[in-house]
Design an enzyme around this catalytic site. Structure first.
Site, PDB file in Angstrom:
ATOM      1  N   TYR A   9       0.877  -1.093  -0.596  1.00  0.00           N
ATOM      2  CA  TYR A   9      -0.013  -0.114   0.447  1.00  0.00           C
ATOM      3  C   TYR A   9       0.815   1.099   0.085  1.00  0.00           C
ATOM      4  O   TYR A   9       1.250   1.764  -0.455  1.00  0.00           O
ATOM      5  CB  TYR A   9      -1.263   0.282   1.110  1.00  0.00           C
ATOM      6  CG  TYR A   9      -1.190   0.512   1.706  1.00  0.00           C
ATOM      7  CD1 TYR A   9      -2.061   1.927   0.444  1.00  0.00           C
ATOM      8  CD2 TYR A   9      -1.825   1.793   2.459  1.00  0.00           C
ATOM      9  CE1 TYR A   9      -3.018   2.834   0.654  1.00  0.00           C
ATOM     10  CE2 TYR A   9      -2.455   2.847   3.137  1.00  0.00           C
ATOM     11  CZ  TYR A   9      -3.430   3.290   2.072  1.00  0.00           C
ATOM     12  OH  TYR A   9      -3.850   4.162   2.448  1.00  0.00           O
ATOM     13  N   ASN A  30       8.138  -9.411  -1.905  1.00  0.00           N
ATOM     14  CA  ASN A  30       8.037 -11.045  -2.016  1.00  0.00           C
ATOM     15  C   ASN A  30       6.454 -11.348  -2.556  1.00  0.00           C
ATOM     16  O   ASN A  30       5.808 -12.795  -2.611  1.00  0.00           O
ATOM     17  CB  ASN A  30       8.604 -11.868  -1.342  1.00  0.00           C
ATOM     18  CG  ASN A  30       7.337 -11.690   0.267  1.00  0.00           C
ATOM     19  OD1 ASN A  30       6.472 -10.788   0.736  1.00  0.00           O
ATOM     20  ND2 ASN A  30       7.798 -12.559   1.255  1.00  0.00           N
ATOM     21  N   GLY A  34       1.575  -8.051  -1.072  1.00  0.00           N
ATOM     22  CA  GLY A  34       1.559  -7.003  -1.733  1.00  0.00           C
ATOM     23  C   GLY A  34       0.914  -7.664  -3.220  1.00  0.00           C
ATOM     24  O   GLY A  34       0.638  -8.472  -3.587  1.00  0.00           O
ATOM     25  N   TYR A 138       4.398  -6.164  16.944  1.00  0.00           N
ATOM     26  CA  TYR A 138       4.762  -5.484  16.300  1.00  0.00           C
ATOM     27  C   TYR A 138       5.609  -4.432  16.836  1.00  0.00           C
ATOM     28  O   TYR A 138       6.105  -3.868  16.038  1.00  0.00           O
ATOM     29  CB  TYR A 138       3.853  -4.978  15.017  1.00  0.00           C
ATOM     30  CG  TYR A 138       3.558  -3.875  14.181  1.00  0.00           C
ATOM     31  CD1 TYR A 138       4.361  -4.278  12.900  1.00  0.00           C
ATOM     32  CD2 TYR A 138       2.931  -2.513  14.416  1.00  0.00           C
ATOM     33  CE1 TYR A 138       4.225  -3.165  11.943  1.00  0.00           C
ATOM     34  CE2 TYR A 138       2.332  -2.114  13.390  1.00  0.00           C
ATOM     35  CZ  TYR A 138       3.438  -2.110  12.635  1.00  0.00           C
ATOM     36  OH  TYR A 138       3.262  -1.115  11.943  1.00  0.00           O
ATOM     37  N   PHE A 166       1.269   7.752  11.352  1.00  0.00           N
ATOM     38  CA  PHE A 166       0.621   6.954  12.134  1.00  0.00           C
ATOM     39  C   PHE A 166      -0.246   6.602  10.971  1.00  0.00           C
ATOM     40  O   PHE A 166       0.185   5.590  10.644  1.00  0.00           O
ATOM     41  CB  PHE A 166       0.319   9.129  12.537  1.00  0.00           C
ATOM     42  CG  PHE A 166       0.715   9.080  13.803  1.00  0.00           C
ATOM     43  CD1 PHE A 166       2.079   9.479  13.903  1.00  0.00           C
ATOM     44  CD2 PHE A 166       0.222   9.041  15.439  1.00  0.00           C
ATOM     45  CE1 PHE A 166       2.638   9.414  15.890  1.00  0.00           C
ATOM     46  CE2 PHE A 166       0.909   9.277  16.643  1.00  0.00           C
ATOM     47  CZ  PHE A 166       1.985   9.488  16.376  1.00  0.00           C
TER      48      PHE A 166
HETATM   49  N1  LIG Z   1      -0.543   1.150   7.194  1.00  0.00           N
HETATM   50  C1  LIG Z   1      -0.512   1.909   7.822  1.00  0.00           C
HETATM   51  O1  LIG Z   1      -1.878   2.779   8.384  1.00  0.00           O
HETATM   52  C2  LIG Z   1       1.120   1.697   8.897  1.00  0.00           C
HETATM   53  C3  LIG Z   1       0.812   2.875  10.053  1.00  0.00           C
HETATM   54  C4  LIG Z   1       2.828   2.327  10.361  1.00  0.00           C
HETATM   55  C5  LIG Z   1       3.721   1.863   9.777  1.00  0.00           C
HETATM   56  N2  LIG Z   1       3.541   0.992   8.311  1.00  0.00           N
HETATM   57  C6  LIG Z   1       4.470   0.328   8.050  1.00  0.00           C
HETATM   58  O2  LIG Z   1       4.124   0.787   6.753  1.00  0.00           O
HETATM   59  C7  LIG Z   1       4.915  -0.267   5.736  1.00  0.00           C
HETATM   60  C8  LIG Z   1       4.224  -0.937   4.930  1.00  0.00           C
HETATM   61  O3  LIG Z   1       3.189  -0.954   5.704  1.00  0.00           O
HETATM   62  P1  LIG Z   1       1.478  -1.361   4.617  1.00  0.00           P
HETATM   63  O4  LIG Z   1       0.498  -0.793   4.928  1.00  0.00           O
HETATM   64  O5  LIG Z   1       1.740  -0.473   3.093  1.00  0.00           O
HETATM   65  O6  LIG Z   1       1.430  -2.883   4.288  1.00  0.00           O
HETATM   66  P2  LIG Z   1       1.072  -3.544   2.730  1.00  0.00           P
HETATM   67  O7  LIG Z   1       1.506  -4.807   3.680  1.00  0.00           O
HETATM   68  O8  LIG Z   1       0.147  -2.851   2.169  1.00  0.00           O
HETATM   69  O9  LIG Z   1       3.059  -3.784   2.422  1.00  0.00           O
HETATM   70  C9  LIG Z   1       3.746  -4.104   2.995  1.00  0.00           C
HETATM   71  C10 LIG Z   1       5.034  -4.656   2.289  1.00  0.00           C
HETATM   72  O10 LIG Z   1       6.072  -5.603   1.981  1.00  0.00           O
HETATM   73  C11 LIG Z   1       6.114  -7.241   1.036  1.00  0.00           C
HETATM   74  N3  LIG Z   1       7.308  -7.825   2.286  1.00  0.00           N
HETATM   75  C12 LIG Z   1       6.385  -8.456   3.805  1.00  0.00           C
HETATM   76  N4  LIG Z   1       7.118  -9.051   3.961  1.00  0.00           N
HETATM   77  C13 LIG Z   1       8.372  -8.944   2.903  1.00  0.00           C
HETATM   78  C14 LIG Z   1       9.301 -10.193   2.528  1.00  0.00           C
HETATM   79  N5  LIG Z   1       9.858 -10.810   4.153  1.00  0.00           N
HETATM   80  N6  LIG Z   1      10.412  -9.821   1.754  1.00  0.00           N
HETATM   81  C15 LIG Z   1       9.616  -9.290   0.881  1.00  0.00           C
HETATM   82  N7  LIG Z   1       8.509  -8.490   0.980  1.00  0.00           N
HETATM   83  C16 LIG Z   1       7.862  -8.567   1.764  1.00  0.00           C
HETATM   84  C17 LIG Z   1       4.561  -7.040   1.263  1.00  0.00           C
HETATM   85  O11 LIG Z   1       4.033  -8.684   0.292  1.00  0.00           O
HETATM   86  C18 LIG Z   1       3.891  -5.637   0.934  1.00  0.00           C
HETATM   87  O12 LIG Z   1       3.196  -5.838  -0.542  1.00  0.00           O
HETATM   88  C19 LIG Z   1       5.114  -1.175   6.921  1.00  0.00           C
HETATM   89  O13 LIG Z   1       6.404  -1.665   7.610  1.00  0.00           O
HETATM   90  C20 LIG Z   1       4.358  -0.751   7.877  1.00  0.00           C
HETATM   91  O14 LIG Z   1       4.624  -1.861   9.241  1.00  0.00           O
HETATM   92  C21 LIG Z   1       2.136   0.911   8.594  1.00  0.00           C
END
Ligand SMILES: NC(=O)c1ccc[n+]([C@@H]2O[C@H](COP(=O)([O-])OP(=O)(O)OC[C@H]3O[C@@H](n4cnc5c(N)ncnc54)[C@H](O)[C@@H]3O)[C@@H](O)[C@H]2O)c1
Length: 327
Positions: A9, A30, A34, A138, A166
């Site tokens: 995302y 991976n 995603g 987490y 946030f």
């Molecule tokens: N969405 C939120 O509100 C939020 C808030 C705070 C922090 N975050 C952080 O932001 C980052 C992205 O969040 P998001 O909402 O886009 O999540 P998401 O799940 O949409 O994206 C994470 C991506 O990482 C990939 N991934 C996960 N493990 C992997 C691995 N071992 N090897 C390769 N690829 C891998 C997944 O396939 C996915 O495409 C994360 O690190 C999350 O902790 C998100």
């Protein structure tokens, strides 16, 4: 730029913003959470961040001078059930990326951290100096990586910016990208689905010490988050010191306010179902963005909840089943 998790995302929106700003982007993901389609026309390497040799190859072949590291798992509830998996993916994975960078002489790291590193707030708005006492695995995994970063800087000269997001929300205003998690754990897409399908949404606790009894959070537009990454990168490229920043709008919105915004935007009623509080949900979380404003010149361009929900609705109504089965 190597964007790990760039098919997810926030990573996909940031990859788009990087391209618009003129950067060359290679996505490394991976695809566990995603979507191939979210990579748009960026180069996509399908690989795991825990695979040190594969990450090294990706950095070498792409010629990346920086890594923007989004790849991680992000469910608080799952992290409590499966801390081994979360430590492996979020900590071991990040360490492998950092180690690969040291071998390949790649010196700039932008890290997706979270407000979950603070734990239960002792005062709001949350400043970067607030004590860091995560209350779930987490948050601990993200803090563990934050703690490793200064050591990598001292020993290997890898400078970093940790962005403590946030609640990421909204979607690409051009409608190419959106939020598609399975299962969906975030309130705005869940409320939009409830509006679209006529199914009720669970309200986890209505007796919090807030004006309407529901939890308050700080919803920040995903394109504003993307902009914070560009600014973080530019800080590193211009020789700026490593730093950590909160990225939020400084505006708390309650769950009921989110639902009211969803009803205004969609013109549909959202059925609500009372549910027990979830363990580990603080009543109120919102950012002080003073530091990111002062040091990176960042300010949210789309802070209004109706605009955030409107952009999310545009994508969800065009892609009711997400990316893979889009209409
Ligand atoms: N969405 C939120 O509100 C939020 C808030 C705070 C922090 N975050 C952080 O932001 C980052 C992205 O969040 P998001 O909402 O886009 O999540 P998401 O799940 O949409 O994206 C994470 C991506 O990482 C990939 N991934 C996960 N493990 C992997 C691995 N071992 N090897 C390769 N690829 C891998 C997944 O396939 C996915 O495409 C994360 O690190 C999350 O902790 C998100």
């Amino acid at each position: 730029m190597l964007v790990t998790g760039g098919a997810g995302y926030i990573g996909s929106h940031t990859a788009k913003a990087l391209r618009t700003a003129g950067y060359r982007v290679v996505i490394y993901d991976n695809l566990s959470a995603g979507h191939r389609l979210a990579a748009l026309d960026n180069a996509l390497i399908v690989g795991d961040i825990r695979d040190l040799e594969a990450v090294r190859r990706a950095i070498r072949q792409s010629g990346a001078t920086a890594v923007l590291h989004f790849a991680a798992w992000l469910s608080v509830a799952d992290s409590v059930r499966d801390p081994v998996g979360y430590y492996r993916n979020n900590v071991q994975g990040a360490l492998a990326v950092l180690e690969a960078m040291t071998h390949e002489n790649c010196k700039h790291f932008v890290f997706s951290s979270t407000c979950a590193v603070y734990g239960e707030p002792i005062e709001t708005p949350l400043r970067e100096t607030h004590p860091q006492r995560p209350i779930n695995a987490y948050g601990q995994t993200k803090l563990a990586v934050e703690h490793a970063l200064p050591h990598f800087e001292r020993a290997y000269d890898v400078r970093f910016v940790a962005l403590r997001y946030f609640n990421a929300a909204g979607a690409d205003p051009e409608g190419q990208l959106g939020e598609d998690h399975d299962p969906e754990i975030h309130v705005i897409p869940r409320a939009l689905a409830a509006a679209a399908n006529g199914t009720p949404i669970d309200i986890f606790g209505d007796d919090y010490p807030t004006p309407d009894g529901t939890c308050q959070r700080d919803y920040v537009h995903v394109m504003d988050l993307a902009d914070a990454h560009l600014r973080a990168l530019q800080r590193l490229e211009s020789g700026g010191a490593s730093a950590a920043y909160n990225v939020g709008t400084e505006r708390p919105s309650s769950v009921l306010e989110v639902i009211a915004a969803v009803e205004r935007v969609t013109g549909k009623k959202v059925e609500q179902r009372p549910a027990p509080r979830r363990a580990g949900d603080p009543a109120v979380l919102y950012a002080s963005a003073e530091k990111v404003r002062t040091e990176l010149g960042w300010a949210p361009q789309r802070p209004d909840l109706d605009d955030i929900v409107g952009d999310a609705w545009k994508w969800h109504s065009a892609h009711p089943s997400g990316y893979e089965r889009q209409t």
